[in-house]
Design an enzyme around this catalytic site. Structure first.
Site, PDB file in Angstrom:
ATOM      1  N   CYS A 115      28.599  27.931  32.277  1.00 36.68           N
ATOM      2  CA  CYS A 115      28.525  27.853  33.752  1.00 36.68           C
ATOM      3  C   CYS A 115      27.242  28.484  34.303  1.00 36.68           C
ATOM      4  CB  CYS A 115      29.738  28.526  34.382  1.00 36.68           C
ATOM      5  SG  CYS A 115      31.284  27.733  33.947  1.00 36.68           S
ATOM      6  N   HIS A 252      27.825  29.509  42.067  1.00 38.42           N
ATOM      7  CA  HIS A 252      28.506  28.626  41.115  1.00 38.42           C
ATOM      8  C   HIS A 252      29.903  28.368  41.672  1.00 38.42           C
ATOM      9  CE1 HIS A 252      30.543  27.046  37.721  1.00 38.42           C
ATOM     10  NE2 HIS A 252      31.136  28.176  37.366  1.00 38.42           N
ATOM     11  N   ASN A 282      35.455  23.049  39.259  1.00 44.62           N
ATOM     12  CA  ASN A 282      34.377  23.731  38.540  1.00 44.62           C
ATOM     13  C   ASN A 282      33.653  22.720  37.644  1.00 44.62           C
ATOM     14  OD1 ASN A 282      32.786  25.315  36.889  1.00 44.62           O
ATOM     15  ND2 ASN A 282      34.336  26.886  36.556  1.00 44.62           N
TER      16      ASN A 282
HETATM   17  N1  ACO Z   1      50.287  25.781  38.168  1.00 47.16           N
HETATM   18  C1  ACO Z   1      51.328  26.597  38.355  1.00 47.16           C
HETATM   19  N2  ACO Z   1      51.415  27.807  37.789  1.00 47.16           N
HETATM   20  C2  ACO Z   1      50.400  28.204  36.999  1.00 47.16           C
HETATM   21  C3  ACO Z   1      49.273  27.398  36.757  1.00 47.16           C
HETATM   22  C4  ACO Z   1      49.240  26.141  37.374  1.00 47.16           C
HETATM   23  N3  ACO Z   1      48.209  25.284  37.223  1.00 47.16           N
HETATM   24  N4  ACO Z   1      48.426  28.056  35.944  1.00 47.16           N
HETATM   25  C5  ACO Z   1      48.995  29.253  35.692  1.00 47.16           C
HETATM   26  N5  ACO Z   1      50.196  29.332  36.312  1.00 47.16           N
HETATM   27  C6  ACO Z   1      51.128  30.454  36.315  1.00 47.16           C
HETATM   28  C7  ACO Z   1      50.990  31.343  35.097  1.00 47.16           C
HETATM   29  O1  ACO Z   1      51.686  30.790  33.987  1.00 47.16           O
HETATM   30  C8  ACO Z   1      51.590  32.632  35.601  1.00 47.16           C
HETATM   31  O2  ACO Z   1      52.992  32.518  35.529  1.00 47.16           O
HETATM   32  P1  ACO Z   1      53.905  33.809  35.109  1.00 47.16           P
HETATM   33  O3  ACO Z   1      53.616  34.836  36.162  1.00 47.16           O
HETATM   34  O4  ACO Z   1      55.259  33.236  35.143  1.00 47.16           O
HETATM   35  O5  ACO Z   1      53.397  34.201  33.765  1.00 47.16           O
HETATM   36  C9  ACO Z   1      51.201  32.662  37.076  1.00 47.16           C
HETATM   37  O6  ACO Z   1      50.847  31.297  37.408  1.00 47.16           O
HETATM   38  C10 ACO Z   1      50.021  33.569  37.392  1.00 47.16           C
HETATM   39  O7  ACO Z   1      48.979  33.347  36.446  1.00 47.16           O
HETATM   40  P2  ACO Z   1      47.595  34.080  36.550  1.00 47.16           P
HETATM   41  O8  ACO Z   1      46.742  33.614  35.408  1.00 47.16           O
HETATM   42  O9  ACO Z   1      47.824  35.543  36.689  1.00 47.16           O
HETATM   43  O10 ACO Z   1      47.059  33.494  37.933  1.00 47.16           O
HETATM   44  P3  ACO Z   1      45.770  33.913  38.738  1.00 47.16           P
HETATM   45  O11 ACO Z   1      46.132  34.336  40.088  1.00 47.16           O
HETATM   46  O12 ACO Z   1      44.876  34.820  37.953  1.00 47.16           O
HETATM   47  O13 ACO Z   1      45.020  32.525  38.904  1.00 47.16           O
HETATM   48  C11 ACO Z   1      43.166  31.360  37.900  1.00 47.16           C
HETATM   49  C12 ACO Z   1      44.621  31.800  37.752  1.00 47.16           C
HETATM   50  C13 ACO Z   1      43.090  30.388  39.046  1.00 47.16           C
HETATM   51  C14 ACO Z   1      42.743  30.675  36.604  1.00 47.16           C
HETATM   52  C15 ACO Z   1      42.247  32.576  38.185  1.00 47.16           C
HETATM   53  O14 ACO Z   1      42.544  33.612  37.285  1.00 47.16           O
HETATM   54  C16 ACO Z   1      40.803  32.231  38.094  1.00 47.16           C
HETATM   55  O15 ACO Z   1      40.287  31.446  38.868  1.00 47.16           O
HETATM   56  N6  ACO Z   1      40.024  32.850  37.184  1.00 47.16           N
HETATM   57  C17 ACO Z   1      38.626  32.580  37.038  1.00 47.16           C
HETATM   58  C18 ACO Z   1      38.495  31.606  35.964  1.00 47.16           C
HETATM   59  C19 ACO Z   1      37.324  30.700  36.135  1.00 47.16           C
HETATM   60  O16 ACO Z   1      36.952  30.305  37.205  1.00 47.16           O
HETATM   61  N7  ACO Z   1      36.744  30.348  34.990  1.00 47.16           N
HETATM   62  C20 ACO Z   1      35.698  29.394  34.961  1.00 47.16           C
HETATM   63  C21 ACO Z   1      34.571  29.827  34.121  1.00 47.16           C
HETATM   64  S1  ACO Z   1      34.014  31.360  34.600  1.00 47.16           S
HETATM   65  C22 ACO Z   1      33.439  31.086  36.105  1.00 47.16           C
HETATM   66  O17 ACO Z   1      33.044  29.981  36.353  1.00 47.16           O
HETATM   67  C23 ACO Z   1      33.415  32.179  37.047  1.00 47.16           C
END
Ligand code: ACO
Length: 325
Positions: A115, A252, A282
């Site tokens: 990224c 980004h 993304n």
């Molecule tokens: N739909 C429904 N529920 C979901 C989904 C989905 N698509 N994905 C995860 N869940 C659930 C999980 O299983 C979890 O359930 P549980 O509590 O029963 O275990 C719950 O949602 C919470 O999961 P978290 O991973 O804690 O959710 P979070 O609030 O952190 O959001 C996300 C997840 C959106 C991926 C966030 O962490 C994020 O955006 N991180 C950055 C990742 C990123 O952007 N990476 C790209 C490369 S790096 C960059 O570009 C910056």
């Protein structure tokens, strides 16, 4: 030593025709439109058609950037293409774009920083130009992440999309100054200790497969806010500027919550943030030039504006750049 400024002369973008909405994904994995929008701000993403490759998308974005710059491909000295999803393991996708553009001079190569790839490519191009080794360059970010997603993993497949963005750089004499157009400063970082938080579980040397993207989203999120904020502070400091000098923030496009977290830390009002993540998810290395293209074409970013870029990606790699448009 000669000193030149790298001026952004033209920008272009391309998104594939096929759109996958949150509702479409909710039919494939256990998720909802509401969950995706609340946690990420994403409404839809574009997916490359069968047979549509990274180099094809990159070529279209590049032609649009060249047109915006009023330049021909034959005038280019160098192409740097940032991608984590090349057409083939080798040769470099950049050389395929070189062929498609009909560029018969200079050189072309790929950069792998996921990224952050566009920022890395921009910084490398700027170094070549500052020394006077090249007078014009095409810097591209292009990805077909749909091909490395595990479409049964709801924690990752909802986040990414395909696309390409490109900028044409032209060398102008003189070191970067406060009021002059061009790349003012870049700051790059990486830390190889965090591979297991964001990686693809395949590759020619280790598994002889392409593999799928794996991510601990929650942990990546926390690293993203801290690392990106640090890089922005550093690039502003090195340039002798501060937050109030920034006209536009083009981050980004990973997640609306990351964008909001960082702009809040910077004290930047929402109106100065260019956010396109809702429209294409993304797109990794393509996301900064894609967002820049939108904000230039709709008239928000104008000549002379100071623009801040930032990104974090697998590796981890991260960085920030300041550009006077
Ligand atoms: N739909 C429904 N529920 C979901 C989904 C989905 N698509 N994905 C995860 N869940 C659930 C999980 O299983 C979890 O359930 P549980 O509590 O029963 O275990 C719950 O949602 C919470 O999961 P978290 O991973 O804690 O959710 P979070 O609030 O952190 O959001 C996300 C997840 C959106 C991926 C966030 O962490 C994020 O955006 N991180 C950055 C990742 C990123 O952007 N990476 C790209 C490369 S790096 C960059 O570009 C910056």
């Amino acid at each position: 030593m000669s000193r030149f400024r790298s001026v952004i002369a033209g920008v272009g973008g391309y998104l594939p025709e096929k759109v996958l909405t949150n509702a479409d994904i909710a039919k494939m994995v256990d998720t909802t439109d509401e969950w995706i929008r609340q946690r990420t701000g994403i409404r839809k993403r574009h997916i490359a058609a069968e047979g549509e490759t990274t180099s094809m998308m990159a070529t279209i974005a590049s032609k649009r950037a060249l047109e915006a710059a009023g330049m021909e491909a034959g005038e280019l000295d160098m192409i740097i293409l940032a991608t984590a999803t090349p057409d083939l393991t080798f040769p470099a996708t950049a050389t395929m774009v070189q062929k498609e553009l009909g560029m018969l001079r200079g050189f072309a190569f790929d950069i792998s920083a996921v990224c952050s790839g566009f920022l890395y490519a921009l910084a490398v191009a700027d170094s070549f130009m500052a020394r006077g080794q090249v007078r014009s360059a095409l810097v591209i970010g292009a990805e077909t992440f749909s091909r490395i997603l595990d479409w049964e993993d709801r924690t990752t497949c909802v986040l990414f999309g395909d696309g390409a963005g490109a900028v044409v750089l032209r060398a102008e004499p003189g070191a970067p100054g406060m009021g002059d157009r061009g790349i003012v400063h870049t700051h790059l970082r990486s830390d190889g200790r965090f591979t297991d938080l964001l990686y693809v579980d395949g590759g020619p040397s280790k598994t002889q497969t392409v593999g799928h993207l794996r991510m601990s989203g929650n942990k990546v999120f926390r690293h993203a806010i801290t690392n990106i904020s640090g890089a922005i502070a550093r690039v502003l400091d090195d340039a002798g500027l501060n937050e109030s000098d920034i006209d536009w923030f083009v981050p980004h496009q990973a997640n609306e919550r990351i964008l909001e977290g960082i702009s809040k830390k910077l004290g930047l009002p929402k109106e100065k943030v260019v956010s396109t993540v809702s429209e294409h998810g993304n797109t990794s290395a393509a996301s900064i030039p894609l967002a820049l293209d939108v904000a230039i074409r709709d008239g928000r970013i104008k000549r002379g504006d100071l623009v801040l870029f930032e990104a974090l990606g697998g590796g981890f790699t991260w960085g920030a750049a300041l550009v006077r448009m």
